[in-house]
Design an enzyme around this catalytic site. Structure first.
Site, PDB file in Angstrom:
ATOM      1  N   CYS A 116       4.372   0.345  -7.317  1.00 49.21           N
ATOM      2  CA  CYS A 116       3.393  -0.396  -6.501  1.00 49.21           C
ATOM      3  C   CYS A 116       1.949   0.047  -6.727  1.00 49.21           C
ATOM      4  CB  CYS A 116       3.743  -0.299  -5.018  1.00 49.21           C
ATOM      5  SG  CYS A 116       4.332   1.301  -4.485  1.00 49.21           S
ATOM      6  N   HIS A 120      -1.361  -0.015   0.225  1.00 49.15           N
ATOM      7  CA  HIS A 120      -1.868   1.151  -0.498  1.00 49.15           C
ATOM      8  C   HIS A 120      -3.351   0.923  -0.811  1.00 49.15           C
ATOM      9  CE1 HIS A 120       2.121   2.615  -0.779  1.00 49.15           C
ATOM     10  NE2 HIS A 120       2.384   2.415  -2.053  1.00 49.15           N
TER      11      HIS A 120
END
Ligand code: 11C
Length: 342
Positions: A128, A248
């Site tokens: 990710c 994130h």
């Protein structure tokens, strides 16, 4: 044409988002098979209003399956992807099992969609934190060339799975109630030492390698080179877990190979597929994890020149780790396959 699709790891944090993505993208699903470990088998999940019972995944689960989305951990992928591929399925694997295998394409569709066609039954979905960075940097690499990347991440607990999400909520409640929590999941659930994540920042994501970097950090180094198709890019990473549930964030410093104008960088990024520029310091607008949650884009802001290096550039890159960082990237690969077949 409608496709027979399987989701392996259907009850996990990413698996759940994969099902929602197939739904929201109106993916041409004919039959759907939801698979999991024995522990979660029997769980009922909804897809397009219909209830499905999750079945235990095994070597014989893939007869007739055409597209299999895997997100049940590397061990499960290593064991079951060969069976699914042998049964004729194209496997899109969200684990690290096949990412660095030279035979396996590692794909972020904004960067290297052309790699999809060379698959031999499995296409790897990158990590990710890597996906959101390469998606944002690709237009800059094409235009100027990237010599060097220095990245520091601020990663959400959902990257470590549903248990880490529960852990952050539990620790926060306990601390607010004046109790001292017993850390149980992070940084790495299989290691004996645990650290508090609530009101903290943990500079360890995944285990350490002998070189002093964590696996997460080395994924950012190695996967970036493979996806960009350029081993000459120098990458160094520090990956940090913070008490955010989803999304994130990354501070990314890039050193370009040729001179740039800040306005050109802004317009390149604004016109790039899948990228949304949020960059207006005067009105305090920049990408935030809370605003990225639930959205498929990669958000870029704080675009500014390094005052100490003529070709240095600083960026702040944020994306929903469960969507572009996992489920959406995987379904995007599946869409590309389906569209190429007409
Ligand atoms: C995290 N990036 O945030 C990790 C999760 O290789 O797919 C994804 C691990 C991987 O903890």
């Amino acid at each position: 044409k409608l496709y027979h699709v399987a989701v392996v790891g259907a009850t996990g944090a990413v698996g759940e988002q994969m099902i929602r993505m197939l739904e929201s993208r109106n993916f041409p699903v004919g039959e759907l098979k939801l698979l999991s470990s024995a522990r979660s088998a029997g769980t009922k999940l909804k897809f397009r209003g219909r209830e499905y019972t999750v079945q235990e995944a095994g070597p014989d689960s893939f007869e007739g399956v055409e597209i299999a989305l895997f997100s049940a951990g590397s061990d499960v992928s290593r064991k079951l992807v060969p069976h699914a591929a042998a049964a004729g399925a194209v496997c899109i694997d969200n684990t690290s099992a096949y990412r660095m295998d030279p035979e396996t394409p590692l794909v972020a569709p904004e960067v290297n969609p052309e790699q999809i066609a060379r698959h031999k039954g499995v296409i790897a979905n990158p990590n990710c934190s890597t996906i959101q960075m390469v998606a944002a940097l690709k237009p800059l690499h094409d235009r100027y060339g990237i010599a060097r990347i220095i990245v520091s991440t601020y990663q959400a607990v959902s990257g470590a799975g549903a248990r880490a999400v529960t852990e952050l909520l539990r620790q926060t409640e306990e601390l607010l109630a004046g109790r001292k929590p017993e850390p149980d999941v992070l940084p790495v659930s299989s290691l004996p030492v645990k650290h508090q994540i609530a009101f903290n920042a943990i500079p360890q994501i995944d285990k350490f390698q002998d070189n002093g970097y964590t696996f997460e950090e080395m994924k950012m180094v190695n996967e970036t080179k493979k996806i960009m198709g350029d081993d000459s890019i120098a990458v160094t990473a520090t990956c940090v877990r913070i008490p955010v549930l989803r999304g994130h964030s990354e501070s990314v410093y890039v050193e370009l190979k040729s001179d740039y104008e800040l306005d050109d960088v802004r317009s390149l990024l604004s016109n790039a597929p899948g990228i949304t520029v949020v960059d207006d310091p005067a009105s305090q607008r920049y990408p935030l994890a809370t605003e990225a949650e639930g959205r498929p884009d990669v958000f870029v802001g704080r675009i500014r020149r390094d005052l100490t290096h003529p070709r240095g550039l600083n960026l702040w890159i944020v994306s929903d780790n469960l969507l572009k960082g996992a489920a959406w990237n995987a379904v995007q690969i599946a869409e590309t396959i389906v569209n190429s077949r007409g």
